[in-house]
Design an enzyme around this catalytic site. Structure first.
Site, PDB file in Angstrom:
ATOM      1  N   TYR A  89      -4.365  11.889   1.218  1.00  0.00           N
ATOM      2  CA  TYR A  89      -3.546  11.115   0.293  1.00  0.00           C
ATOM      3  C   TYR A  89      -2.385  11.965  -0.219  1.00  0.00           C
ATOM      4  CZ  TYR A  89      -2.647   7.767  -3.523  1.00  0.00           C
ATOM      5  OH  TYR A  89      -2.085   6.852  -4.371  1.00  0.00           O
ATOM      6  N   ASP A 113      -3.749   0.382  -9.472  1.00  0.00           N
ATOM      7  CA  ASP A 113      -5.143  -0.001  -9.663  1.00  0.00           C
ATOM      8  C   ASP A 113      -5.443  -0.348 -11.118  1.00  0.00           C
ATOM      9  OD1 ASP A 113      -5.299   0.599  -7.010  1.00  0.00           O
ATOM     10  OD2 ASP A 113      -6.460   2.432  -7.260  1.00  0.00           O
ATOM     11  N   GLU A 133      -6.247  10.324 -14.057  1.00  0.00           N
ATOM     12  CA  GLU A 133      -6.442  10.447 -12.609  1.00  0.00           C
ATOM     13  C   GLU A 133      -5.664  11.632 -12.044  1.00  0.00           C
ATOM     14  OE1 GLU A 133      -7.721   8.682  -9.738  1.00  0.00           O
ATOM     15  OE2 GLU A 133      -9.200   7.857 -11.113  1.00  0.00           O
ATOM     16  N   SER A 149     -11.300   0.333  -5.842  1.00  0.00           N
ATOM     17  CA  SER A 149     -10.958   0.974  -7.125  1.00  0.00           C
ATOM     18  C   SER A 149     -12.108   0.986  -8.118  1.00  0.00           C
ATOM     19  CB  SER A 149      -9.724   0.313  -7.750  1.00  0.00           C
ATOM     20  OG  SER A 149      -9.125   1.171  -8.678  1.00  0.00           O
ATOM     21  N   SER A 150     -13.270   1.428  -7.654  1.00  0.00           N
ATOM     22  CA  SER A 150     -14.413   1.547  -8.558  1.00  0.00           C
ATOM     23  C   SER A 150     -14.146   2.564  -9.658  1.00  0.00           C
ATOM     24  CB  SER A 150     -15.667   1.943  -7.768  1.00  0.00           C
ATOM     25  OG  SER A 150     -15.453   3.154  -7.049  1.00  0.00           O
ATOM     26  N   GLU A 181       0.830  -1.208   0.000  1.00  0.00           N
ATOM     27  CA  GLU A 181       0.000   0.000   0.000  1.00  0.00           C
ATOM     28  C   GLU A 181       0.861   1.252   0.000  1.00  0.00           C
ATOM     29  OE1 GLU A 181      -3.176  -0.363  -1.147  1.00  0.00           O
ATOM     30  OE2 GLU A 181      -3.379  -1.751   0.521  1.00  0.00           O
ATOM     31  N   ALA A 195     -15.197   2.078  -1.464  1.00  0.00           N
ATOM     32  CA  ALA A 195     -14.839   0.971  -0.578  1.00  0.00           C
ATOM     33  C   ALA A 195     -13.361   0.603  -0.664  1.00  0.00           C
ATOM     34  CB  ALA A 195     -15.692  -0.256  -0.911  1.00  0.00           C
ATOM     35  N   ASP A 227       3.203   2.238  -4.728  1.00  0.00           N
ATOM     36  CA  ASP A 227       3.210   2.371  -6.192  1.00  0.00           C
ATOM     37  C   ASP A 227       3.788   3.707  -6.652  1.00  0.00           C
ATOM     38  OD1 ASP A 227       0.949   3.731  -5.251  1.00  0.00           O
ATOM     39  OD2 ASP A 227      -0.378   3.027  -6.856  1.00  0.00           O
TER      40      ASP A 227
END
Length: 386
Positions: free
Chosen positions: A228, A176, A164, A130-131, A37, A127, A40
């Protein structure tokens, strides 16, 4: 899970909505990160897998620059936009993701026509699964084919990252979309985020009489917020002070030296990334030599590091992890960017219901919103359905 009936229903609804059949239906999966986590964007290692929950898009190109988009999610009406003069920050809500990948393709010299799009998804929103990347990867797979761009997976990964980072404004890495575009059934994706080298690592929990439970805490999060970004800034500061290109280049043996150079907060952020990279490598090794039943302690250590050093957990995630472990899970950790989202718990099949019941009970006793708990298995990456 996508069925022929799902695809037919989506195509039929597209025809009803837009007056013609779609050019095709494409899907891309969400992902669970088994371990690795916030490594990346530090050019490190990650071990996610594509899951059996997907975003599906029916899409038809137009002969103008207009985009019309509708989702099956309740309460959202038709969104319209114009691809001419499209700029970062355009769009709102979920519409930013299709527009972002269209913009990223334009930035690469591809002529992107207008299009009509109908979105359906069973990847839970907010959630940590990675929707948003599932939507992006489904749309870019469709546009890559329909425009004749014919980019390979590596280029599509970078295009969605650009969408993104610049268009949406979320400073995410490449994990992701790599999992969503390059996943394979029955395998985790061991990704080197420096050069995009991928190795598929067998991950068959069922063969070891295990299930991987996802515990969606219902605490929503957003990668486009300050938490983040501040973690990423700390990592970049740590790399600069330590004189390396990225924290990928710092080994565990340098942490003692780092403790004399970095302030307390930066040291904690750096320590998480450095030890997490090491845990990914250990997990890949253990999976190959001993199988899924032996990775529990590494999952546990990852959660402690995210909770204490990176400070991205929350009470709901900690309760989910602690309760799962106390009731039979062999390893558990939060997964995703943090500040909410989901935990995963690797659990013996015979104890699955016990863990489920205990987590639900503990959330009720704490006064938290009831969690959604479900199993996931490694699934195929993005593909055309019709």
């Amino acid at each position: 899970m996508t069925t022929t009936a799902n695809v037919t229903a989506l195509s039929d609804r597209f025809r009803e909505t837009f007056g013609a059949a779609p050019d095709g239906v494409w899907q891309a999966p969400g992902r669970v990160n088994l371990i690795g986590e916030h490594t990346d964007y530090n050019e490190g290692f990650v071990l996610p897998f594509a899951i059996d929950r997907t975003a599906r898009v029916a899409l038809r190109v137009r002969n103008d620059s207009t985009v019309r988009m509708l989702s099956t999610f309740g309460g959202h009406g038709m969104v319209e936009a114009d691809l001419e003069g499209l700029e970062p920050g355009s769009g709102d809500g979920w519409s930013r993701y299709p527009l972002g990948v269209a913009w990223a393709l334009q930035e690469r010299g591809i002529t992107v026509p207008g299009f009509d799009l109908l979105l359906d998804s069973d990847v839970p929103l907010g959630a940590g699964l990675s929707s948003s990347h599932a939507i992006e990867c489904a749309v870019i797979s469709a546009l890559n084919e329909l425009t004749g761009a014919d980019f390979g997976a590596e280029d599509l990964v970078l295009a969605t990252q650009q969408a993104e980072n610049i268009f949406v404004g979320a400073p995410t890495g490449i994990m992701d979309q790599s999992a969503s575009l390059r996943g394979a059934k029955g395998h985790a994706v061991f990704l080197d985020c420096r050069d995009q080298h991928v190795e598929l690592v067998p991950f068959d929990a069922e063969a070891s009489d295990l299930v991987l439970l996802v515990i969606d805490t219902k605490v929503s999060h957003s990668h486009a917020d300050g938490g983040y970004a501040s973690r990423r800034a700390s990592c970049e500061l740590g790399a600069e002070i330590l004189g390396v290109k990225a924290l990928r280049d710092v080994g565990v043996e340098r942490l003692e030296e780092a403790s004399g150079l970095l302030d307390e907060t930066t040291l904690k952020r750096v320590r998480h990334v450095v030890t997490e990279n090491d845990r990914v490598l250990q997990t890949v090794e253990v999976l190959g030599a001993q199988g899924p039943a032996s990775i529990g302690p590494l999952l546990d250590a990852s959660h402690v590091s995210m909770r204490d050093d990176f400070e991205i957990s929350c009470p709901e995630l900690d309760l989910a992890v602690d309760t799962a472990k106390a009731n039979g899970s062999i390893g558990a950790r939060m997964t995703g960017g943090g500040f909410g989202g989901s935990a995963i718990a690797l659990t013996p099949v015979g104890l699955e219901q016990q863990v489920r019941d205990a987590v639900v009970r503990s959330f009720a006793e704490a006064g938290f919103t009831a969690p959604d708990i479900f199993t996931v298995t490694p699934a195929a990456g993005a593909l055309r359905l019709s």
